[in-house]
Design a protein around this motif. Structure first.
Motif, PDB file in Angstrom:
ATOM      1  N   GLN A 124     -62.157  24.945  36.226  1.00 46.15           N
ATOM      2  CA  GLN A 124     -62.666  23.884  35.367  1.00 46.15           C
ATOM      3  C   GLN A 124     -61.687  22.718  35.302  1.00 46.15           C
ATOM      4  O   GLN A 124     -62.088  21.549  35.327  1.00 46.15           O
ATOM      5  CB  GLN A 124     -62.927  24.433  33.964  1.00 46.15           C
ATOM      6  CG  GLN A 124     -63.543  23.409  33.008  1.00 46.15           C
ATOM      7  CD  GLN A 124     -63.867  24.020  31.654  1.00 46.15           C
ATOM      8  OE1 GLN A 124     -63.667  25.208  31.442  1.00 46.15           O
ATOM      9  NE2 GLN A 124     -64.388  23.208  30.747  1.00 46.15           N
ATOM     10  N   ASP A 125     -60.384  23.022  35.227  1.00 45.83           N
ATOM     11  CA  ASP A 125     -59.369  21.966  35.197  1.00 45.83           C
ATOM     12  C   ASP A 125     -59.226  21.280  36.554  1.00 45.83           C
ATOM     13  O   ASP A 125     -58.888  20.088  36.623  1.00 45.83           O
ATOM     14  CB  ASP A 125     -58.019  22.557  34.774  1.00 45.83           C
ATOM     15  CG  ASP A 125     -57.972  22.884  33.295  1.00 45.83           C
ATOM     16  OD1 ASP A 125     -58.848  22.397  32.556  1.00 45.83           O
ATOM     17  OD2 ASP A 125     -57.061  23.629  32.883  1.00 45.83           O
ATOM     18  N   PRO A 146     -61.617  20.812  39.479  1.00 50.11           N
ATOM     19  CA  PRO A 146     -62.974  21.049  39.997  1.00 50.11           C
ATOM     20  C   PRO A 146     -63.105  20.905  41.503  1.00 50.11           C
ATOM     21  O   PRO A 146     -64.126  21.309  42.062  1.00 50.11           O
ATOM     22  CB  PRO A 146     -63.812  19.991  39.260  1.00 50.11           C
ATOM     23  CG  PRO A 146     -62.845  18.916  38.898  1.00 50.11           C
ATOM     24  CD  PRO A 146     -61.539  19.593  38.644  1.00 50.11           C
TER      25      PRO A 146
END
Length: 914
Positions: free
Chosen positions: A603-604, A606
């Motif tokens: 998520q951090d 992508p």
């Protein structure tokens, strides 16, 4: 020479300098700039050398002593400054502990110290554990310590430079580097990992005067060090090097003694009997004689191969730079001598001999050199004074004082004057040999190059190169680091002398090379023919300009070739642990949070792409007994390559291998290896190491139960992938053998590596969810010398342009009558532009070519010196062709184009003499 003629020569030189202010300013600038640099470096160096009183203040602040519990239960020997060296002597088995050793072995060090020094006030000064502090981007690693900054005893050791001292509960001060890395400001709050329930408010900025780059979190006494130690795992220890200026990981105190008392050397030795070390203000300012100091440290630092290798490089570059300055100033003196040739000829016509004429030119060197040297020393002193804060922050420590050493500055000024005299030597010799008639009429006498000078140039170049290369190549490393002359060791002097001699040899060959170029004139059209013949006829004007270009290019090529070869050697020895640009997540144990960590990282970041999950094969031989499965034939120690359990994605990301046959074999239950030597026939042998067969016996090597399991395998010959691991095997194959797997992390292979801030955020996220997780980005080898090489190449290019344009301008001034004659007989206007352009390009090309050849000598010698220092094989010589092409081809072409553009086509008619 008598005093009278010397005074006359200096008076003429002074008046000539005042008349030609522009040329004089140029020479003064050339001399003063290197003097400025050396004088400034000397002042910075001397200012950084702390006097005993200054060093005491850095260590003790306003305290009377710094005492460390160095080795309780032992006896200690130390130097007057305990930080310079100490040695713990344990209990001798045959004698048993001394009463002091027995007393200190089980006592509380602080209580024992109070008993030994009644009335003393103890202020804890030991550093705490390294910790992670919260920041807007995630977490920042910091050292921790405690101090009551409202107490003036800390001033000098730990200074408050901004804000206010923490004076309330849970307030703290930090260093500027902490604020820079964390992005926090004064007034903000942060937490330390392990103390998340206790937010700290940042109220002040502190600095350690001897370590300005330190990332430090300073809390009030009792609020940081002990709570962090209590919250840390039992195995956690302060990392080596983290401890303030006391011994890392050991309790230490600043001592404030009762009024009127001091801690003398006998008192220090008494503390040594109990395992304490002590740096006392009284002892440091008045140290005991060497006969009373029982411990002497063996210092091998001066003979360290890396340090002496750096000394060879610095010494050679400094010496070559001095010679370069002399050659760069040479064209300016040549200009002056040619402009004053009628005046010099009048001296000869009035009865002056060649010595008098040479003395006038040398007098210019003496006058301008003295002014340049004095100016350089003055400007260097002022520049250091003005930029002192920036220098201190860049160097990482505050000055102890502003160190002006008169003998040093005088010696530097004398070197500047000598440099100016060397620069004026060749123009003085040429002026002395000038015909009086030619000087009075303004005509030059054309003489062929001296054969003796040519022969001497060849001998000097060959012998200089041989001295620099062969002497270093046959040196066995003995005597390195031992000063022989002016603080330089034998190898440094050898490389410097050989390189300078080779450069002087090429300088002597310059006239004959110019004459040879003149012979090519008949093959060129009118403009080129005139340019080459004019340069050959006026070698006294052309040679100094070529020498200046040669000197600048030689320095640039030498440093560029040395740094490029050094970078190539470092890159060859660099071993990435995974493919370049890969992002690796490693964990030590299986955890339920691992899936959450993987999702948070994606998520951090992508743009990571496909994820490959890694596991390790585990062999369990009892309920609580297990070991990792290894590969037979795989080297242990640092050469060990792990066997990875995973699928085709592991081949893609962890090994950068995309082979359909290998993926099919892996899916079929076979192992995939990248080094054929790991196979026994067509099998990969797995080793399962269990417990001891028999109980370990003293003095005997214990025998462990080792089992071997062969598995089918295929080979994908890939030496690069073989460095990352022994191979890949599927999880179903491992479980089919009765073994188990344990997750060890994940790896992604994006097309480009994430930037530093994004990686920091992802690492903080992983650390917050699973503290044992480690996120790493493989960026490959990162050279550190690109900026230096680029700066030197740019400097050489500027010198090439400047020297070529100056010489072209002088040629245009000298050949006005010839150009007027050409115009009078009907030559086209463009001939003047062509003449200037070709002359300028000729000077630049010849100088750059000679400089390139000469630059190889010190570069190769320095690489050989590095090999001797590191006891390594021969270095691979990597030539920075792009930089050399820029200097030797592109810049001369640009110089010629500039000369064509800025030269006027029309030439005014002038009256010719005679």
């Amino acid at each position: 020479m008598k005093l009278g003629p010397l005074k006359v020569a200096l008076r003429i030189a002074r008046r000539d300098a005042l008349r030609a202010k522009g040329r004089s300013a140029l020479v003064i600038a050339m001399i003063s700039l290197p003097v400025l640099g050396v004088a400034g470096a000397d002042i910075v160096y001397r200012s950084g050398q702390l006097a005993p009183a200054e060093r005491v203040e850095r260590l003790l602040g306003g305290a009377d002593a710094l005492v460390t519990a160095y080795e309780p239960g032992s006896t200690v020997k130390q130097l007057p400054f305990a930080e310079d060296g100490a040695l713990a002597i344990g209990v001798r088995p045959a004698q048993g502990p001394t009463p002091e050793q027995a007393r200190s072995a089980g006592a509380d060090p602080a209580a024992l110290l109070k008993e030994l020094l009644p009335g003393a006030t103890l202020l804890p000064a030991a550093a705490g554990l390294n910790a992670s502090a919260g920041s807007p981007n995630g977490l920042v690693r910091t050292e921790t310590s405690e101090a009551d900054l409202t107490d003036p005893v800390w001033k000098g050791r730990l200074d408050l430079v901004e804000g206010r001292a923490p004076n309330a509960a849970h307030e703290a001060a930090v260093t500027r580097e902490f604020l820079a890395e964390s992005g926090l400001r004064l007034g903000a709050t942060t937490t330390l990992k392990g103390l998340e329930k206790t937010p700290f408010t940042l109220t002040g900025v502190v600095e350690h005067p001897d370590d300005l780059a330190k990332v430090d979190f300073v809390g009030r006494p009792g609020e940081v060090v002990a709570p962090l130690a209590a919250a840390a795992p039992a195995a956690a220890k302060p990392p080596t090097g983290a401890g303030d200026r006391s011994t890392p990981g050991k309790a230490a105190w600043l001592l404030r003694l009762p009024a009127g008392t001091t801690l003398d050397w006998e008192g220090v030795k008494k503390l040594n009997q109990y395992g304490f070390t002590a740096t006392s203000r009284a002892v440091a300012l008045d140290p005991p004689p060497a006969s009373q100091v029982s411990y002497q440290r063996m210092d091998f630092g001066s003979s360290s191969p890396l340090r002496s290798d750096k000394a060879v490089v610095v010494g050679t570059v400094a010496g070559m730079a001095l010679l370069e300055v002399a050659l760069l100033a040479g064209p300016a003196f040549a200009v002056g001598a040619r402009r004053s040739r009628r005046q010099l000829a009048l001296i000869g016509a009035s009865g002056g001999d060649r010595g008098h004429i040479a003395a006038v030119v040398l007098g210019s060197g003496l006058v301008l050199g003295a002014v340049g040297a004095i100016t350089g020393v003055a400007l260097g002193t002022g520049l250091v004074a003005v930029t002192r804060p920036w220098i201190e922050e860049t160097g990482g420590s505050r000055f102890g004082h502003f160190g002006l050493q008169a003998p040093d500055l005088l010696a530097i000024a004398v070197v500047g004057v000598v440099t100016a005299l060397l620069a004026a030597a060749l123009p003085a010799l040429q002026a002395a040999r000038q015909s009086v008639t030619a000087g009075l009429t303004g005509r030059d006498t054309v003489k062929p190059p001296s054969r003796w000078t040519t022969a001497a140039g060849i001998v000097l170049f060959v012998s200089g190169a041989a001295v620099a290369l062969l002497a270093v190549g046959t040196n066995d490393g003995t005597g390195r680091g031992i000063a022989v002359f002016a603080g330089l060791d034998r190898m440094t002097l050898t490389v410097l002398a050989g390189s300078a001699t080779a450069e002087l040899g090429l300088l002597a060959l310059t006239p004959v090379l110019i004459a040879l170029c003149g012979r090519l004139a008949r093959f060129l059209p009118l403009g080129g023919r005139l340019a080459l013949r004019d340069s050959a006829r006026h070698r006294g004007r052309t040679a100094p300009a070529i020498a200046a270009v040669m000197a600048a290019v030689a320095g640039s090529v030498a440093i560029g070739l040395y740094t490029a070869s050094s970078d190539a050697m470092d890159a060859a020895s660099y071993r990435p642990h995974s493919p370049i640009n890969s992002v690796s997540l490693g964990v030590l144990t299986d955890s339920p949070q691992l899936a959450q960590v993987r999702a948070a990282i994606e998520q951090d970041l992508p743009e990571l792409g496909e994820r490959a999950d890694l596991s390790t094969a585990v062999y369990s031989w009892c309920a609580e007994c297990s070991s990792n499965v290894t590969v037979k034939g795989n080297h242990g120690g640092f050469g060990s390559r792990p066997l990875v359990v995973g699928d085709a994605a592991v081949l893609h990301n962890a090994f950068a291998v995309r082979d359909p046959a290998a993926e099919q074999a892996l899916a079929a239950g076979k192992a995939v290896v990248f080094d054929r030597s790991l196979l026994s026939g067509d099998k990969l042998v797995l080793q399962l190491t269990g417990g001891f067969v028999t109980p370990p016996q003293p003095g005997a090597n214990p025998t462990q139960d080792v089992r071997e399991i062969p598995v089918d395998a295929v080979v994908v010959e890939n030496p690069t992938a073989a460095r990352y691991g022994a191979g890949v095997i599927g999880s179903r194959t491992i479980t089919g053998l009765g073994l188990t797997t344990r997750p060890s992390g994940s790896v992604w292979l994006p097309s480009t590596a994430p930037d530093g801030k994004a990686a920091q955020r992802a690492a903080a996220t992983a650390d917050r969810i699973l503290p044992s997780a480690l996120l790493d980005v493989e960026r490959g080898f990162q050279p550190k010398s690109d900026l230096t090489t680029t700066a030197l190449t740019g400097f050489a290019a500027l010198v090439v342009l400047g020297a070529a344009c100056i010489a072209t301008g002088l040629a245009a001034a000298d050949s006005r009558r010839d150009q007027a004659t050409l115009a009078a007989v009907g030559a086209p206007p463009g001939i003047r532009r062509t003449l200037s352009g070709i002359q300028c390009a000729l000077i630049a090309v010849l100088g750059a070519a000679l400089g390139t050849v000469n630059g190889f000598v010190p570069a190769v010698a320095l690489l050989m010196a590095r090999d001797v220092a590191n006891r390594a094989g021969s270095s691979t010589i990597v030539v920075p062709w792009a930089d050399i092409a820029l200097t030797t081809l592109a810049v001369p072409l640009l110089a010629g184009l500039l000369a064509v553009l800025f030269t006027r086509s029309d030439a005014p008619l002038t009256r010719r003499l005679g």
